[in-house]
Design an enzyme around this catalytic site. Sequence first.
Site, short mmCIF file in Angstrom:
data_model
loop_
_atom_site.label_atom_id
_atom_site.label_comp_id
_atom_site.label_asym_id
_atom_site.label_seq_id
_atom_site.Cartn_x
_atom_site.Cartn_y
_atom_site.Cartn_z
CB CYS A 2 -0.98 -0.01 1.17
SG CYS A 2 -0.27 -0.54 2.70
NE ARG A 27 4.65 0.66 -3.06
CZ ARG A 27 5.93 0.82 -2.77
NH1 ARG A 27 6.68 1.49 -3.60
NH2 ARG A 27 6.45 0.32 -1.69
CD1 TRP A 74 -2.42 -5.84 -1.86
CD2 TRP A 74 -1.51 -6.57 0.04
NE1 TRP A 74 -2.14 -7.18 -2.01
CE2 TRP A 74 -1.58 -7.66 -0.86
CE3 TRP A 74 -0.97 -6.80 1.31
CZ2 TRP A 74 -1.14 -8.93 -0.54
CZ3 TRP A 74 -0.53 -8.09 1.62
CH2 TRP A 74 -0.62 -9.13 0.69
CG ASN A 99 1.93 2.06 3.72
OD1 ASN A 99 0.72 2.16 3.56
ND2 ASN A 99 2.82 2.50 2.86
N GLY A 100 1.72 -1.17 6.93
CA GLY A 100 2.35 -2.11 7.85
C GLY A 100 1.32 -2.88 8.66
CD GLU A 479 11.75 -15.13 -11.96
OE1 GLU A 479 11.59 -15.57 -10.81
OE2 GLU A 479 11.30 -14.04 -12.34
CE LYS A 483 7.94 -12.92 -12.98
NZ LYS A 483 9.06 -12.66 -12.17
CD GLU A 486 5.27 -13.24 -9.90
OE1 GLU A 486 5.58 -12.63 -8.88
OE2 GLU A 486 5.96 -13.17 -10.95
CG HIS A 502 13.62 -39.30 -8.22
ND1 HIS A 502 14.00 -40.55 -7.81
CD2 HIS A 502 14.67 -38.81 -8.92
CE1 HIS A 502 15.22 -40.81 -8.23
NE2 HIS A 502 15.65 -39.76 -8.91
CE LYS A 601 8.11 -4.10 -8.79
NZ LYS A 601 8.49 -5.26 -9.59
N1 HGA Z 1 -2.63 -3.40 8.24
C1 HGA Z 1 -3.27 -2.32 7.55
C2 HGA Z 1 -2.37 -1.75 6.46
C3 HGA Z 1 -2.07 -2.78 5.43
C4 HGA Z 1 -0.83 -2.55 4.62
O1 HGA Z 1 0.14 -1.90 5.01
N2 HGA Z 1 -0.76 -3.15 3.43
O2 HGA Z 1 0.37 -3.10 2.63
C5 HGA Z 1 -4.63 -2.74 7.00
O3 HGA Z 1 -4.92 -3.93 6.84
O4 HGA Z 1 -5.42 -1.83 6.75
#
Ligand code: HGA
Length: 606
Positions: A2, A27, A74, A99-100, A479, A483, A486, A502, A601
């Site tokens: 995010c 991202r 995200w 973020n986090g 790889e 790809k 993904e 095997h 990303k």
């Molecule tokens: N944990 C927060 C932010 C998510 C985040 O950093 N995503 O990359 C949430 O879930 O809103």
Amino acid sequence: MCGIVGAVAERPVNKILVEGLKRLEYRGYDSAGVALLDGNTLNTVKAVGKVVNLENALDEAGVKGTTGIAHTRWATHGGVTKANAHPHISNSEIALVHNGIIENHASLREALKGDGYEFLSDTDTEVMVHLIHQLRQQHTTLLASVQAAVKQFDGAFGTVVFDKANDNEIIVARSGSPLVIGLGLGENFIASDQLALLPVTRTFIYLEEGDVARITRNSVEIFDVDGNAVKREVIESNITQDASGKGEYRHYMLKEIYEQPLAVRNTLEGRLNDDRVAIDAFGDSAQQIFKDVKHVQIIACGTSYHSGMVARYWLEQFAGVSCNVEIASEFRYRQSFVHENSLLVTISQSGETADTLAALRLAKQQGYMASMTICNVPGSSLVRESDLAFMTKAGAEIGVASTKAFTTQLVGLLMLTASIAQEKGLDQGTIVNAIKLLPAKLEETLLLADGIADLAEEFADKHHSLFLGRGSQYPIAMEGALKLKEISYIHAEAYAAGELKHGPLALIDADMPIIVVAPNNELLEKLKSNVEEVRARGGIIYVFADKDSHFESDDTMRVINVNHVDDVIAPVVYTLPLQLLSYYVAVIKGTDVDQPRNLAKSVTVE
Ligand code: HGA
């Protein structure tokens, strides 16, 4: 993952924030939101889905502001809903984006609920804004409240906060999730990546771990983890490739595949002297470290892990050092053995990959002789926290599926191999001479694109596939499989071709395409036997083979001839046809090539 963009200015900042979020769209995210301060009026607008939905909602709401914070989320905690999108607000006063992950969110939530705070989302983030609001009642400034709050958060955060009472102040804090301040004239900015701010400034300050900063229109004050006022380096961005444009290409991924000859050329530039590598490309103390090194421990995730796996073949064959390669999320949670004179090498496009960064920090306490990173982003956490750094010069990579970052990592790892060989008095000329030919060889290989696009038609209705390689082409097969997974969502597995009998041979039937990477090396005859094993069981085989390896196309085998290249650079060259194959299959299947579902990303959460 995010993205965060914030601004404190005198002019309306709506468009700056939305443009910033758009520049971070690559991202990967699932919803977006913005909080704007117009004088002391606070307005929040959120939307599920793309930033353009937020842009439309903003236009519809007709709100504006001169101070604002914006976010692409995200989801990690709580579903993809408007209520869970950031910014989160406490008591109509404090607004916050994050973020986090806050790992102790459950206990904080219980305590805050007990104190009467009402929660409107299922996110971990919401505890942050309420705790800051609560502490705001005990501290005279927002800065002090944030400083006190961050001490109570376990986990990772990059966060930006404002109080509607003051439209000339945003407070930002970083711990485990990157933030960069952008400096303007009479206005200042914050973002999780400098790309977001390139339309408004080229002057940046990267915050360091534990920093909290107060940003106003005309000032920036930064405090370290202990609350001491500190100065951080001001840098001028020299990003030249305009990351925001796809140019003539339909997708960023295709553009980035075609940029590989240039990216490799840029990565080599000024770093080769005749038949030697300029060792200072790795940092000042590299020479002595390379002289003494006996073992290399590589740590990485995803595509970068595959480049590390290729390097193991190179380092043990050419540089006479033993090498282990491990996925960062495994390494960081087990007791590993530290070899004598072991160099720790991390690999990451962004330099912010959470697991890799945590692994580096752990390894620094474990007695490695030195740490080194191979990374594409100057000033990133891995670069700052490692003793040595080799910067790949891939330019901004926007497609979530990594392409040019991978091939330039391979170049960095080949140069590392040559440098260690050089310092140990071994032959490095073979490697250096082969590397010099790489950009031209990559250009030739891209000419295969039309043939590969035709081939891709045959994959569109398939649900499974198997990639095979041997030796240093085994990680290239891995790889290639990654790809395809993904971006086309076709299940793909990679095997070292000798392992077929095997187990995976049981999977072979006419619905299972088998993709083989077959340069002309000493393993060719062994590989041919493996191919025959598949053929005998009715499998359809697609071979990317050296022109001289005498594979012939027929009913059960399609052969795509690749020009002959020296074996040492073959892993780099054979990567390209596999990237192109995945790309064209995805286009035929109509998936979102640049932002595949569920992926992001720069994975800055654990
Ligand atoms: N944990 C927060 C932010 C998510 C985040 O950093 N995503 O990359 C949430 O879930 O809103």
